[in-house]
Design a protein around this motif. Structure first.
Motif, short mmCIF file in Angstrom:
data_model
loop_
_atom_site.label_atom_id
_atom_site.label_comp_id
_atom_site.label_asym_id
_atom_site.label_seq_id
_atom_site.Cartn_x
_atom_site.Cartn_y
_atom_site.Cartn_z
N PHE A 218 0.86 -1.18 0.00
CA PHE A 218 0.00 0.00 0.00
C PHE A 218 0.90 1.23 0.00
CE2 PHE A 218 0.39 -1.04 4.55
CZ PHE A 218 0.71 0.19 5.12
N ASN A 219 0.31 2.37 -0.31
CA ASN A 219 1.09 3.58 -0.53
C ASN A 219 0.50 4.74 0.26
OD1 ASN A 219 2.86 2.58 -2.90
ND2 ASN A 219 0.78 2.15 -3.60
N PHE A 220 1.35 5.69 0.57
CA PHE A 220 0.91 6.95 1.16
C PHE A 220 1.95 8.02 0.81
CE2 PHE A 220 3.66 5.02 4.31
CZ PHE A 220 4.40 6.08 4.83
N THR A 221 1.57 9.24 0.98
CA THR A 221 2.48 10.37 0.73
C THR A 221 2.72 11.10 2.04
OG1 THR A 221 1.73 10.63 -1.54
CG2 THR A 221 2.83 12.52 -0.55
N ALA A 222 3.98 11.34 2.34
CA ALA A 222 4.35 12.10 3.55
C ALA A 222 5.45 13.08 3.18
CB ALA A 222 4.83 11.16 4.66
N ALA A 223 5.33 14.31 3.65
CA ALA A 223 6.30 15.36 3.34
C ALA A 223 6.49 15.48 1.83
CB ALA A 223 7.63 15.08 4.04
N ASN A 224 5.41 15.27 1.09
CA ASN A 224 5.38 15.37 -0.38
C ASN A 224 6.23 14.29 -1.07
OD1 ASN A 224 3.68 17.71 -0.43
ND2 ASN A 224 5.48 18.94 0.14
N ILE A 225 6.56 13.21 -0.36
CA ILE A 225 7.36 12.12 -0.89
C ILE A 225 6.49 10.87 -0.95
CG2 ILE A 225 9.44 10.72 -0.59
CD1 ILE A 225 10.00 13.67 -1.15
N PRO A 226 6.45 10.18 -2.10
CA PRO A 226 5.68 8.91 -2.15
C PRO A 226 6.37 7.81 -1.35
CG PRO A 226 6.81 9.30 -4.24
CD PRO A 226 7.01 10.54 -3.41
N HIS A 227 5.60 7.10 -0.58
CA HIS A 227 6.09 5.99 0.24
C HIS A 227 5.34 4.72 -0.12
CE1 HIS A 227 7.43 9.45 2.55
NE2 HIS A 227 8.11 8.68 3.37
N THR A 228 6.07 3.60 -0.15
CA THR A 228 5.48 2.29 -0.41
C THR A 228 5.75 1.38 0.78
OG1 THR A 228 5.77 2.49 -2.80
CG2 THR A 228 5.51 0.27 -1.92
N VAL A 229 4.75 0.61 1.19
CA VAL A 229 4.90 -0.37 2.26
C VAL A 229 4.61 -1.75 1.69
CG1 VAL A 229 4.19 -1.08 4.56
CG2 VAL A 229 4.13 1.35 3.94
N ALA A 230 5.60 -2.63 1.75
CA ALA A 230 5.46 -4.01 1.28
C ALA A 230 5.29 -4.91 2.50
CB ALA A 230 6.67 -4.43 0.46
N MET A 231 4.16 -5.60 2.61
CA MET A 231 3.81 -6.38 3.79
C MET A 231 3.89 -7.87 3.49
SD MET A 231 2.70 -4.00 6.09
CE MET A 231 1.32 -4.52 7.11
N PHE A 232 4.85 -8.54 4.11
CA PHE A 232 4.94 -10.00 3.98
C PHE A 232 4.45 -10.66 5.25
CE2 PHE A 232 7.15 -13.89 5.16
CZ PHE A 232 6.71 -14.72 4.14
N GLY A 233 3.67 -11.74 5.09
CA GLY A 233 3.22 -12.52 6.23
C GLY A 233 1.73 -12.35 6.47
N ASP A 234 1.11 -13.40 6.96
CA ASP A 234 -0.32 -13.37 7.27
C ASP A 234 -0.53 -12.59 8.55
OD1 ASP A 234 -0.92 -14.96 5.08
OD2 ASP A 234 -0.62 -16.82 6.22
N VAL A 235 -1.23 -11.47 8.44
CA VAL A 235 -1.42 -10.60 9.60
C VAL A 235 -2.69 -9.79 9.40
CG1 VAL A 235 0.02 -8.80 8.56
CG2 VAL A 235 -0.29 -8.85 11.05
#
Length: 618
Positions: A218-235
C-alpha cells in the motif's frame, strides 16, 4: 554517506583528440590506452527452486579488462562483502557461496578462491560472466532468505564486486520464481523493463534490500514524498489506519531536519513469529515484527516506535554521519566512537518523534525517559564502559554478548538514547529555549552532508554541539560520553522544572544477585551480578543450584530467598561440573533503582516555559 543521485546506465564512447603537430605524438601502450567503452556490471538474480533456499546470481561484466588491470595482470579478483552497513559485525557472507564459475565468450575460464571472501579469475578478456549460488535460509534484516513463500535479499551477502568497479553504475535484473509477481526495493526501476533496476554505484546497491514474492503493498504520501509499504506474512491490520499513522510518524520525523532528501521511500515489513527489529538504508528500511504487532495498542505503539527509529536513520547515520561510516570498507571493520550518536540518539528521537506526532502524552514520554535511565543505571557495566568505548567495541562485544556482558558493557543504544535526551536538554536550557538538538542535526546536515559531502570527526561534532548550545559542553562529553562516571541527571532536568527520583521500595530483603534458567526441574545460574552476594561469595555461571539450607530448589529460587534479610547467611548446594559443593553466601543490599521524573517544588515561569518547549506542549 552514499550518493543519492540516480544515474542512468550508459555506454559512453570515449573520444580522444590529438593536437595537430609536426612532431608525431608518442604512441600510448596498451596499458595506458583508456578503454574504448566504459565498463559495466549487470547482476541477474534468480531463484528457480526457492524451496531449496538457494539464490542464483549471474554477474555480467562488460569492457572491464583495462579498468580492472586484467589486461596487464592476466586476472581479476572478485570479492564478497563480509558485513553490511548498520549491523556492526563481521558476518562472513562468503560462507554461503558455492559453485563459483567464470566464463568468457561462452567458454570456461579458470578461477580459484584466494581468500575467505575473494576469488581470482584468470582472464584478460574484456567481457566475462561469473555465476555462483548463495544459500539463504536465515530470515533477519541483515541476512538473505528464500523459501517457497518469498525471497529477501541483503545485497551485501548476495552481490560480489571488483574494487575498480565499485563506483560505476550497476544494473540488477530480478527473475522472480514463476509463481511470484511482486518485487519491492528502493532501487530505481528502469522504465519499460520488468523487474530491472539501476544503482549509481555498489554502495547504493548494498544499501537497497529486495523483497520478492506475492506480498501486499500500500502507498501513502508524507512530506510530499511517495512511500510504499510491502507487507509479507499473514497478519490482520487496518490498512487505512496504518497508512495514516505511518504518515504521521514520517512527517513528524521530517520536521527535525526540515528537508527530505529522498525521491521515494520503501518500507519492507516482515511479520514473523520472533520479530527481530530493523535495518536502515538510504531510501528504504526492512522491519521485522510479530504477527500480533497490531493486535493491541501497546504492541501497535511499539511497532510505530520501530518505524520511527528506522525511518529517522535516513537522516541520522545515512546522511548525518561520523566520517568512518562511509564510504565503506566492506572487507574490514569500520570503527567509530560515535554509534551512541548514530544509533543511540536515533533511539532517543524515535520516542521524541512519537511525542511530537501525538502518539505519546507528555506523561507517557516522561515515563519512557525515566525508564531509559533506570535501565542503564541498573546495569553494572555502565560504570565500566563509556558510550564512546561501547561504540568502538561494537564489532567484538555489542553483537557477541556473553554471561558477563552486563557486568562489563553498556549498550550504545540504551546509553546513547539517554545521552540524546540530555544533550537535547543541555542545548534547550543553554539557549533559553531558542534551540534544541534539531538545530544541531540541521547544522551537521547542511555543513557536512550537503556542503562538504562527507562525515564529521568526533571533534567536529563536539564543536558543532557547542556552537548550537552557545557554551562549552565539558560536563556532557567528558562525563556522559567519554567516561563511565556517574551522571548528574538533575543538572539537566532542573532547568525544565523536573527532578529524577528513585522510587524503588526500601526493601530489607536480602539480595542474591544470581539469575537462573529452569529446565527439566533444574535451576542453573545464567548470570551473576558484579558486586552482589553471589558474585562475592563465589557462585558461578553454570552452577546448578540443588538446595538452599537443605531445601530442594526447582523453579522457586526467588521464593526461597525472599523474606530473608540483608546480612543473612545461606548455604547453597550446587552441582559444579558433576561435583557437589556447598557454598556459604551472605545476602547483600538490593542495588536496583527505579526512577521517575517529578516536578520540582515551586517551578518558576522560566522552567514552565522550557518544559512546554521541551515536550511540544502548546
Amino acid at each position: 554517506m552514499k550518493k543519492n543521485a540516480r544515474l542512468l546506465y550508459l555506454l559512453t564512447v570515449w573520444t580522444f583528440f590529438i593536437p595537430f603537430s609536426s612532431t608525431a605524438s608518442p604512441k600510448l601502450t596498451d596499458e595506458e590506452t583508456p578503454p574504448a567503452v566504459s565498463p559495466g556490471v549487470t547482476y541477474v538474480l534468480s531463484m528457480p527452486e526457492p524451496q531449496t533456499h538457494y539464490f542464483e546470481v549471474e554477474m555480467q561484466l562488460k569492457n572491464v579488462a583495462a579498468a580492472t588491470n586484467a589486461k596487464k595482470n592476466g586476472y581479476l579478483d572478485i570479492k564478497m562483502p563480509v558485513w553490511t552497513p548498520g549491523s556492526y559485525l563481521i558476518r562472513e557472507y562468503a560462507k554461503n557461496v558455492e559453485a563459483f564459475t567464470a566464463s568468457a565468450g561462452g567458454k570456461p575460464v579458470a578461477s580459484e578462491k584466494i581468500r575467505k571472501n575473494a576469488w581470482r579469475v584468470y582472464t584478460a578478456d574484456d567481457n566475462l560472466t561469473i555465476r555462483y549460488r548463495v544459500y539463504a535460509n536465515e530470515l533477519t534484516v541483515r541476512t538473505s532468505f528464500v523459501d517457497a513463500d518469498h525471497g529477501y535479499v541483503t545485497p551485501a551477502g548476495m552481490f560480489m564486486y571488483h574494487d575498480a568497479l565499485k563506483n560505476i553504475p550497476l544494473r540488477v535484473v530480478v527473475q522472480p520464481y514463476k509463481a511470484w509477481k511482486n518485487v519491492a526495493t528502493g532501487l530505481e526501476p528502469i522504465s519499460g523493463q520488468n523487474y530491472t533496476y539501476e544503482a549509481a554505484d555498489f554502495d547504493l546497491l548494498v544499501d537497497s534490500p529486495i523483497e520478492i514474492g506475492n506480498h501486499h503493498t500500500f502507498n501513502f504520501t508524507a512530506a510530499n514524498i511517495p512511500h510504499t509499504v510491502a507487507m509479507f506474512g499473514d497478519v490482520d491490520y487496518n490498512e487505512q489506519r496504518l497508512a495514516a499513522d505511518y504518515k504521521r510518524v514520517c512527517e513528524a520525523a521530517a520536521t527535525v531536519v526540515g528537508e527530505h532528501p529522498c525521491k521515494q521511500y520503501t518500507f519492507i515489513v516482515h511479520h514473523i513469529p520472533p520479530g527481530g527489529g530493523g535495518l536502515e538504508h538510504l531510501n528504504s528500511t526492512t522491519l521485522e515484527t510479530t504477527r500480533n504487532a497490531y493486535a493491541t495498542e501497546a504492541n501497535y505503539k511499539r511497532f510505530l516506535s520501530l518505524v520511527a527509529h528506522e525511518y529517522f536513520h535516513l537522516w541520522n547515520v545515512k546522511r548525518i554521519r561520523p566520517v568512518a561510516l562511509g564510504p565503506f570498507d566492506y572487507e574490514n571493520e569500520n570503527y567509530t566512537h560515535m554509534l551512541w550518536l548514530s544509533e543511540g540518539c536515533t533511539s532517543f528521537y524515535q520516542e521524541y518523534i512519537l511525542r511530537r506526532a501525538g502518539f505519546h502524552t507528555p506523561e507517557a514520554y516522561l515515563a519512557l525517559v525515566a525508564s531509559s535511565i533506570t535501565e542503564i543505571e541498573n546495569q553494572p557495566g555502565t560504570r565500566v564502559q563509556s558510550a564512546a568505548e561501547s561504540s568502538w567495541d561494537a564489532w567484538i562485544k555489542g553483537y557477541r554478548p556473553n554471561e558477563n556482558s552486563a557486568n562489563t558493557t553498556i549498550s550504545y543504544y540504551s546509553k546513547g538514547s539517554v545521552l540524546g535526551s540530555l544533550l537535547n536538554l543541555a542545548i534547550l536550557s543553554a539557549s533559553n529555549g531558542e534551540r534544541n538538538m534539531d538545530d544541531l542535526l540541521r547544522l551537521l546536515y547542511a555543513e557536512y552532508y550537503k556542503k562538504q559531502k562527507r562525515g564529521f570527526t568526533d571533534d567536529e561534532f563536539r564543536k558543532a554541539a557547542e556552537q548550537v548550545a552557545g557554551r562549552k559542553l565539558d560536563d556532557f562529553f567528558n562525563i556522559g560520553v567519554n567516561t563511565a562516571d556517574p551522571i548528574n541527571y538533575n543538572a539537566y532536568f532542573e532547568p525544565v522544572g523536573m527532578k529524577l527520583v528513585n522510587v524503588a521500595a526500601k526493601l530489607q530483603d536480602g539480595f542474591l544477585g544470581a539469575a537462573t534458567t529452569v529446565a527439566n526441574g533444574k535451576s542453573t545460574i545464567s548470570s551473576v551480578r558484579r558486586g552482589s552476594a553471589a558474585y562475592t561469595d563465589g557462585l558461578n555461571v553454570g552452577d546448578e543450584i540443588i538446595s538452599i539450607d537443605g531445601v530442594r530448589v526447582g523453579d522457586d529460587l526467588l521464593r526461597q530467598v525472599s523474606g530473608r534479610r540483608v546480612g543473612d547467611k545461606i548455604n547453597v548446594l550446587v552441582n559444579r561440573a558433576g561435583l557437589l559443593r556447598e557454598i556459604p553466601v551472605t545476602l547483600s543490599q538490593n542495588p536496583l533503582v527505579s526512577y521517575r521524573l517529578e516536578p520540582v517544588d515551586n517551578q518558576t515561569a522560566t522552567q514552565k516555559a522550557l518544559y512546554a518547549k521541551w515536550l511540544y506542549i502548546k
